[in-house]
Scaffold this motif. Structure first.
Motif, mmCIF file in Angstrom:
data_model
loop_
_atom_site.group_PDB
_atom_site.id
_atom_site.type_symbol
_atom_site.label_atom_id
_atom_site.label_comp_id
_atom_site.label_asym_id
_atom_site.label_seq_id
_atom_site.Cartn_x
_atom_site.Cartn_y
_atom_site.Cartn_z
ATOM 1 N N GLN A 24 0.827 -1.206 0.000
ATOM 2 C CA GLN A 24 0.000 0.000 0.000
ATOM 3 C C GLN A 24 0.863 1.258 0.000
ATOM 4 O O GLN A 24 0.519 2.250 -0.652
ATOM 5 C CB GLN A 24 -0.921 -0.006 1.223
ATOM 6 N N TYR A 28 0.497 4.195 -2.700
ATOM 7 C CA TYR A 28 0.246 5.603 -2.384
ATOM 8 C C TYR A 28 1.284 6.508 -3.056
ATOM 9 O O TYR A 28 0.947 7.581 -3.584
ATOM 10 C CB TYR A 28 0.282 5.828 -0.868
ATOM 11 N N HIS A 41 -6.064 6.334 0.399
ATOM 12 C CA HIS A 41 -6.350 5.295 1.392
ATOM 13 C C HIS A 41 -7.856 5.095 1.552
ATOM 14 O O HIS A 41 -8.339 3.947 1.564
ATOM 15 C CB HIS A 41 -5.722 5.664 2.726
#
Length: 236
Positions: A24, A28, A41
């Motif tokens: 993740q 991002y 998110h």
């Protein structure tokens, strides 16, 4: 008091969620030109929760959710090379080395002669079975169940399938939502061992757990001692 002890796999026996967290972060960073991290998110969480009913839990569904989120955040403008990057990240997650949590194997070996050990894990069938084999723990379990979802109906089916009674079953896991509350609901017992990171899809508010059927430990290595105490109390 217990005939069978069932164990969750991911983040109870071996590390898993940290792989998702690391991916993740890369995701991002890749989408920084289009939105801030919190926006990305929130969008990814929403898409992932929506897709669970279609793709289930696991890396395949997570990868598809990242692709969908990237397309939404970029309004369809994200380059093909970035989509390929997400796919490659998913493949790397699937191929990541498996790392057992501390004292897992030695603890299971202490228990296997006294209890019927069961593994209950959810996620992609092939990936979960590969992890079981890589773990070197498969021979310690007399029953291995890979399921799409963990809820009271799943546990009831497992209890019925293997001719068990809920009252004789102890479930050990790191998720209140998947491992603990459903077992308590059908009359079983549970040991909660928190992992230092919790997936948002596993977060749930909980209270009023029955004190005579629920325990919390810091580490799996403390389980044999807890079982000894429970047995002593039950014998009085």
């Amino acid at each position: 008091m217990f005939d069978t002890i069932a164990f969750d796999a991911d983040d109870t026996l071996w590390h898993n969620e940290v792989i998702f967290q690391d991916t993740q972060k890369l995701f991002y960073q890749m989408l920084q030109p289009y939105a801030d991290e919190e926006t990305i998110h929130q969008n990814l969480s929403k898409v992932e929760m929506s897709n669970v009913r279609l793709f289930g839990y696991g890396i395949t569904g997570f990868t598809l959710s990242m692709i969908e989120t990237a397309l939404e955040i970029s309004a369809g403008q994200i380059p093909q090379t970035k989509i390929q990057y997400i796919i490659d990240c998913g493949k790397q997650m699937l191929e990541a080395p498996l790392e057992l949590l501390p004292d897992v194997k030695s603890t299971l070996e202490q228990l296997v002669d006294s209890y019927n050990l069961m593994l209950i894990s959810k996620g992609d069938l092939m990936h979960q079975m590969n992890k079981v084999e890589l773990s070197g723990l498969a021979d310690l379990f007399s029953i291995i169940e890979i399921v799409a979802e963990k809820n009271k109906y799943t546990y009831q089916k497992i209890v019925h399938k293997h001719k068990l009674t809920a009252s004789s079953l102890l479930m050990v896991g790191n998720s209140m939502k998947s491992d603990i509350l459903p077992i308590l609901e059908i009359g079983g017992s549970a040991v909660y061992i928190p992992y230092h990171v919790t997936s948002h899809v596993e977060m749930i508010a909980h209270e009023n757990t029955p004190s005579d059927r629920f325990w919390e430990l810091e580490s799996l290595k403390d389980l044999p001692q807890l079982l000894s105490k429970i047995t002593q109390v039950a014998s009085y």
